[in-house]
Design an enzyme around this catalytic site. Structure first.
Site, PDB file in Angstrom:
ATOM      1  N   ASP A  44       0.865  -1.178   0.000  1.00 27.32           N
ATOM      2  CA  ASP A  44       0.000   0.000   0.000  1.00 27.32           C
ATOM      3  C   ASP A  44       0.906   1.234   0.000  1.00 27.32           C
ATOM      4  O   ASP A  44       1.648   1.466   0.956  1.00 27.32           O
ATOM      5  CB  ASP A  44      -0.860  -0.055   1.265  1.00 27.32           C
TER       6      ASP A  44
ATOM      7  N   ASP B 193      -6.045   7.066  -5.363  1.00 28.60           N
ATOM      8  CA  ASP B 193      -6.364   8.466  -5.044  1.00 28.60           C
ATOM      9  C   ASP B 193      -7.189   8.537  -3.752  1.00 28.60           C
ATOM     10  O   ASP B 193      -6.853   9.298  -2.818  1.00 28.60           O
ATOM     11  CB  ASP B 193      -7.151   9.051  -6.234  1.00 28.60           C
TER      12      ASP B 193
HETATM   13  N1  AR6 Z   1      -1.290   1.521  -3.077  1.00 26.75           N
HETATM   14  C1  AR6 Z   1      -0.723   1.227  -4.264  1.00 26.75           C
HETATM   15  N2  AR6 Z   1      -1.433   0.980  -5.383  1.00 26.75           N
HETATM   16  C2  AR6 Z   1      -2.784   1.045  -5.291  1.00 26.75           C
HETATM   17  C3  AR6 Z   1      -3.455   1.344  -4.087  1.00 26.75           C
HETATM   18  C4  AR6 Z   1      -2.654   1.598  -2.952  1.00 26.75           C
HETATM   19  N3  AR6 Z   1      -3.182   1.905  -1.756  1.00 26.75           N
HETATM   20  N4  AR6 Z   1      -4.796   1.318  -4.340  1.00 26.75           N
HETATM   21  C5  AR6 Z   1      -4.962   1.001  -5.643  1.00 26.75           C
HETATM   22  N5  AR6 Z   1      -3.742   0.820  -6.218  1.00 26.75           N
HETATM   23  P1  AR6 Z   1      -6.469   3.567  -9.938  1.00 26.75           P
HETATM   24  P2  AR6 Z   1      -6.095   5.062 -12.467  1.00 26.75           P
HETATM   25  C6  AR6 Z   1      -3.410   0.484  -7.613  1.00 26.75           C
HETATM   26  O1  AR6 Z   1      -7.821   3.110 -10.384  1.00 26.75           O
HETATM   27  O2  AR6 Z   1      -6.317   3.827 -13.267  1.00 26.75           O
HETATM   28  C7  AR6 Z   1      -9.357   7.464  -9.253  1.00 26.75           C
HETATM   29  O3  AR6 Z   1     -10.705   7.486  -8.952  1.00 26.75           O
HETATM   30  C8  AR6 Z   1      -4.469  -0.219  -8.429  1.00 26.75           C
HETATM   31  O4  AR6 Z   1      -4.473  -1.623  -8.141  1.00 26.75           O
HETATM   32  O5  AR6 Z   1      -6.309   4.032  -8.544  1.00 26.75           O
HETATM   33  O6  AR6 Z   1      -4.942   5.955 -12.817  1.00 26.75           O
HETATM   34  C9  AR6 Z   1      -8.829   8.839  -9.649  1.00 26.75           C
HETATM   35  O7  AR6 Z   1      -9.470   9.880  -8.965  1.00 26.75           O
HETATM   36  C10 AR6 Z   1      -3.973   0.066  -9.849  1.00 26.75           C
HETATM   37  O8  AR6 Z   1      -2.966  -0.868 -10.226  1.00 26.75           O
HETATM   38  O9  AR6 Z   1      -5.940   4.800 -10.889  1.00 26.75           O
HETATM   39  C11 AR6 Z   1      -9.114   8.872 -11.114  1.00 26.75           C
HETATM   40  O10 AR6 Z   1     -10.435   9.283 -11.381  1.00 26.75           O
HETATM   41  C12 AR6 Z   1      -3.304   1.438  -9.723  1.00 26.75           C
HETATM   42  O11 AR6 Z   1      -3.208   1.696  -8.309  1.00 26.75           O
HETATM   43  C13 AR6 Z   1      -8.922   7.451 -11.554  1.00 26.75           C
HETATM   44  O12 AR6 Z   1      -9.167   6.647 -10.403  1.00 26.75           O
HETATM   45  C14 AR6 Z   1      -4.057   2.566 -10.386  1.00 26.75           C
HETATM   46  O13 AR6 Z   1      -5.453   2.369 -10.246  1.00 26.75           O
HETATM   47  C15 AR6 Z   1      -7.514   7.180 -12.020  1.00 26.75           C
HETATM   48  O14 AR6 Z   1      -7.435   5.893 -12.556  1.00 26.75           O
END
Ligand code: AR6
Length: 169
Positions: free
Chosen positions: A10, A34
């Site tokens: 995380d 996020d």
């Molecule tokens: N630590 C590390 N990685 C993480 C965590 C964490 N705590 N939580 C999720 N991931 P995403 P995007 C990973 O959807 O595709 C948001 O709503 C997850 O498994 O968070 O860039 C924003 O506000 C995945 O591999 O981001 C935008 O609207 C990676 O983080 C939108 O999502 C990215 O997934 C951005 O979408």
């Protein structure tokens, strides 16, 4: 000297100089990483983000880390995957490059990235990982303040796949 490391976990728990947030153009929070970053940082982060007037896709902006172990958050906005012909690759590379440049401009030494755009934004994981790895490697070929770049993968399948791609590239 600078090094790349790859961990599963995380990103909100990491005591690096800056963690990177995969944000959206409003910079006012969302789901995925996020949401996790805003929850862990507390309301001060959203208050500061609201003053930034958003962030275009492919760009990056820096804030404090508030209650996070990391003193800084670099917010970048990855591209939404639309099939690959809408400049997604250049935009994703730009996210990594601009985030690294911002960290270097602030004389930061250690930075951690999530897998930008590979969640809600739907970017195919393998292509995203390759773009991330080559952009970080190219940046670290130049002298900068950075000594360590950490790729943080959230789940075991993502971690294993990223390690394989890293070994092959
Ligand atoms: N630590 C590390 N990685 C993480 C965590 C964490 N705590 N939580 C999720 N991931 P995403 P995007 C990973 O959807 O595709 C948001 O709503 C997850 O498994 O968070 O860039 C924003 O506000 C995945 O591999 O981001 C935008 O609207 C990676 O983080 C939108 O999502 C990215 O997934 C951005 O979408």
């Amino acid at each position: 000297m600078s090094a790349i490391s790859i961990i599963q976990g995380d990103i909100t728990q990491l005591a690096v100089d800056a963690i990177v947030n995969a944000a959206n153009e409003s910079l006012t929070g969302g789901g995925g990483v996020d949401g996790a970053i805003h929850r862990a940082a507390g309301p001060g982060l959203l208050e500061e983000c609201r003053k930034l007037n958003g962030c275009p896709t492919g760009e990056a902006k820096i804030t404090g880390g508030y209650h996070l172990p990391a003193p800084h958050v670099i917010h970048t906005v990855g591209p939404v995957w639309q099939g690959g012909a809408q400049g997604e690759e250049a935009l994703l590379e730009s996210c990594y490059r601009k985030s690294l440049q911002l960290a270097a401009d602030h004389e930061l030494k250690t930075i951690a990235f999530p897998a930008i755009s590979t969640g809600v934004y739907g970017y195919p994981f393998e292509a995203a990982a390759k773009a991330a790895i080559r952009t970080v490697r190219a940046f670290l070929d130049q002298p900068s303040s950075l000594t360590e770049v950490v790729f943080v993968l959230y789940g075991t399948p993502d971690y294993k796949q990223f390690m394989e791609i890293y070994g092959d590239t």
